[in-house]
Design an enzyme around this catalytic site. Structure first.
Site, short mmCIF file in Angstrom:
data_model
loop_
_atom_site.label_atom_id
_atom_site.label_comp_id
_atom_site.label_asym_id
_atom_site.label_seq_id
_atom_site.Cartn_x
_atom_site.Cartn_y
_atom_site.Cartn_z
CB SER A 58 -1.06 -0.03 1.04
OG SER A 58 -0.18 0.02 2.61
CG HIS A 265 -1.59 3.91 4.36
ND1 HIS A 265 -2.47 3.07 4.93
CD2 HIS A 265 -0.87 2.86 3.58
CE1 HIS A 265 -2.51 2.04 5.28
NE2 HIS A 265 -1.49 1.55 4.24
#
Length: 351
Positions: A58, A265
């Site tokens: 990711s 993230h």
């Protein structure tokens, strides 16, 4: 002390168990008068510039940027990711195989087929999911009386030190075999925290954050060694992201977010200002910038990239994003009962 807004947790927790639909970033429509010869010329120019395969998890796919190509998977690939921006800036032909949730075995089984002897450039980040970072964050986000953060971090560190080096060595050997002529850049992870948790409904202590950051330093060290042993170049983003962690004045990494898949993230600034200059400089020999023209070029390629990735969709659907799970009131009540904690008193103190 920050106010804990648990009344929003029921709605947020529901999103933590599912991944929202992918957002299409539409490409500009081709002119009806564009000739096949012009299209062929553009393809030839891209091929001449270089063939680029982006592998990994990711942190490579662009999860956290809140805009993803509609390729029929849950890989959460974004035109705002550093790989897409690099390819757009340099005119490279990109095969964007990185996928949210990928572990080393997924890269081997679903992504390496994109590599060939003609592949010019490869980037990869992987290992964090193997070490269970999402589960560790989930544990450490609990209040101290409910959490075994130290144990969770210790388990991750043990895996990183003992099992991960062999997995990475085998993977990197396979990359070199399939792409013998490629420049391969292995990309590490940034520290997520800088000693502060300003997000509602999470309970990371400064000690928890220090332990999590130390685990990032360890995985980067192990990854660097494995990459160097294969002759690959390692890029460490820790210094670049310093001052831009969760809760810093300008975040390049999302904190606890809704939908929860965006949590912890790098956001768009993390890719354009953090990863892009570092990775592109090593990969291509000169750093590129996310100018308006580069961003537009990347967005314009979304439809073509989505079509390319759709041919891999059946395999990619076997990979599921690894999601942080926020503390919910129901879970905390259950844990309090198990641990003999007076939940009602604690709850009243947090409001």
């Amino acid at each position: 002390m920050k106010q804990r807004l648990f009344r929003v947790l029921a709605a947020v927790a529901a999103t933590s168990l599912v991944t929202v639909g992918l957002v299409t970033t539409p490409a500009a429509p081709s002119s009806a008068t564009e000739s096949s010869a012009t299209q062929a010329s553009a393809a030839q120019s891209s091929a001449a510039a270089g063939s680029y395969v982006a592998l990994g998890d990711s942190y490579s796919s662009g999860t956290g940027t809140r805009s993803y190509i509609a390729d029929g998977t849950e890989c959460l690939r974004s035109t705002y990711a550093y790989a897409s921006l690099t390819a757009a800036a340099k005119g490279y032909s990109l095969n964007f195989r990185a996928c949210s949730g990928a572990v080393v075995a997924d890269v081997t089984s679903t992504q390496l087929s994109a590599l060939t002897a003609t592949t010019t450039y490869v980037t990869i980040s992987v290992g964090g999911n193997d070490a269970g970072f999402a589960d560790v964050l989930t544990e450490c986000a609990l209040p101290a009386w409910a959490s075994d953060c130290a144990g969770a971090v210790a388990g991750a560190r043990s895996f990183i030190s003992s099992a991960l080096p062999g997995r990475l060595s085998t993977l990197y050997a396979a990359i070199r075999t399939r792409a013998p002529n490629a420049k391969v850049v292995v990309v590490g992870y940034p520290k997520i925290f800088m000693g502060e948790d300003c997000n509602v409904a999470t309970f990371f202590s400064p000690e928890d954050e220090a332990a999590l950051n130390d685990a990032v330093v360890l995985i980067n060290s192990v990854t660097r060694s494995a990459a160097s042993a294969r002759g690959f170049t390692f890029v460490d983003p820790v210094s670049r992201f310093t001052g831009h962690a969760v809760c810093d004045s300008t975040e390049w990494i999302n904190g606890f977010s809704s939908p929860v898949q965006e949590s912890y993230h790098p956001n768009r600034l993390g890719h354009s200002n953090g990863y892009l200059p570092l990775v592109s400089g090593v990969l291509t020999g000169a750093s590129v910038a996310a100018t308006p023209a580069v961003l537009a070029e990347a967005r314009d390629g979304a439809a073509a990239q989505a079509k390319l990735q759709q041919k891999y969709a059946a395999a990619d659907r076997s990979i599921r994003p690894k999601l942080f799970q926020p503390p919910t009131k129901a879970r905390l009540e259950r844990l309090a009962k198990e641990r003999g904690v007076d939940f009602d008193t604690w709850w009243a103190q947090t409001r």
